[in-house]
Design an enzyme around this catalytic site. Sequence first.
Site, mmCIF file in Angstrom:
data_model
loop_
_atom_site.group_PDB
_atom_site.id
_atom_site.type_symbol
_atom_site.label_atom_id
_atom_site.label_comp_id
_atom_site.label_asym_id
_atom_site.label_seq_id
_atom_site.Cartn_x
_atom_site.Cartn_y
_atom_site.Cartn_z
ATOM 1 N N ASP A 30 24.043 -12.393 16.455
ATOM 2 C CA ASP A 30 25.156 -11.788 16.837
ATOM 3 C C ASP A 30 25.201 -11.932 18.089
ATOM 4 O O ASP A 30 23.602 -12.636 19.101
ATOM 5 C CB ASP A 30 24.753 -10.350 16.882
ATOM 6 C CG ASP A 30 25.104 -9.586 16.846
ATOM 7 O OD1 ASP A 30 25.813 -9.799 18.001
ATOM 8 O OD2 ASP A 30 25.837 -8.698 16.142
ATOM 9 N N ASN A 86 27.759 -1.676 8.816
ATOM 10 C CA ASN A 86 28.373 -0.854 9.742
ATOM 11 C C ASN A 86 30.117 -0.615 8.493
ATOM 12 O O ASN A 86 30.620 -1.721 7.877
ATOM 13 C CB ASN A 86 28.945 -0.623 10.929
ATOM 14 C CG ASN A 86 28.090 -0.479 11.414
ATOM 15 O OD1 ASN A 86 27.414 0.251 11.750
ATOM 16 N ND2 ASN A 86 27.720 -1.533 12.593
ATOM 17 N N SER A 94 33.828 -2.814 14.106
ATOM 18 C CA SER A 94 34.229 -3.978 14.765
ATOM 19 C C SER A 94 34.853 -5.392 14.644
ATOM 20 O O SER A 94 35.692 -5.110 15.116
ATOM 21 C CB SER A 94 33.460 -4.046 16.206
ATOM 22 O OG SER A 94 32.233 -4.997 16.142
ATOM 23 N N HIS A 99 29.732 -7.740 6.898
ATOM 24 C CA HIS A 99 29.069 -7.840 6.886
ATOM 25 C C HIS A 99 27.111 -7.289 7.104
ATOM 26 O O HIS A 99 27.871 -6.162 7.858
ATOM 27 C CB HIS A 99 29.433 -9.085 9.080
ATOM 28 C CG HIS A 99 29.827 -7.854 9.805
ATOM 29 N ND1 HIS A 99 30.887 -7.082 9.332
ATOM 30 C CD2 HIS A 99 29.289 -7.457 10.891
ATOM 31 C CE1 HIS A 99 31.346 -6.323 10.912
ATOM 32 N NE2 HIS A 99 30.061 -6.988 12.062
ATOM 33 N N HIS A 101 24.013 -6.853 9.010
ATOM 34 C CA HIS A 101 22.735 -7.264 10.075
ATOM 35 C C HIS A 101 21.518 -7.074 10.162
ATOM 36 O O HIS A 101 21.254 -6.276 9.529
ATOM 37 C CB HIS A 101 23.268 -5.862 11.712
ATOM 38 C CG HIS A 101 25.386 -5.756 11.747
ATOM 39 N ND1 HIS A 101 25.244 -6.056 12.771
ATOM 40 C CD2 HIS A 101 25.892 -5.068 11.771
ATOM 41 C CE1 HIS A 101 26.345 -5.846 13.306
ATOM 42 N NE2 HIS A 101 26.857 -5.218 12.367
#
Length: 113
Positions: A30, A86, A94, A99, A101
């Site tokens: 990231d 998310n 965002s 994806h 994390h």
Amino acid sequence: MSDCLFCKIVKKEIPCDLVLESENYLAFKDIDPKAPIHILVIPKKHFEDITELSFQDLDLAAGLMEMVSKVAQSENLEKGFRVVLNTGPDAGQSVQHVHAHVLGGRSLTWPPG
């Protein structure tokens, strides 16, 4: 999707700090890490979020979790790690490409925020 940041990374149009790659997934660091180890794991095929992915391709969704496990092993996260997916603006998504994390390398508190 032609304007998707992660699709551009998959196509090698935008560089990334690659951690692992397989036929169907990419894992890369990231650019704004929230832990000493913060890696994103994405399917190469575009899905907006985990809900879309799981409804359309359950095998690919399961493979995403397998890739998460491989990333955790490659990063020596045997003491523990957190996986965050998310979904939607209220959750802080965002980039509209599913994806995961993978966060680790320190003790993580709960609740996350």
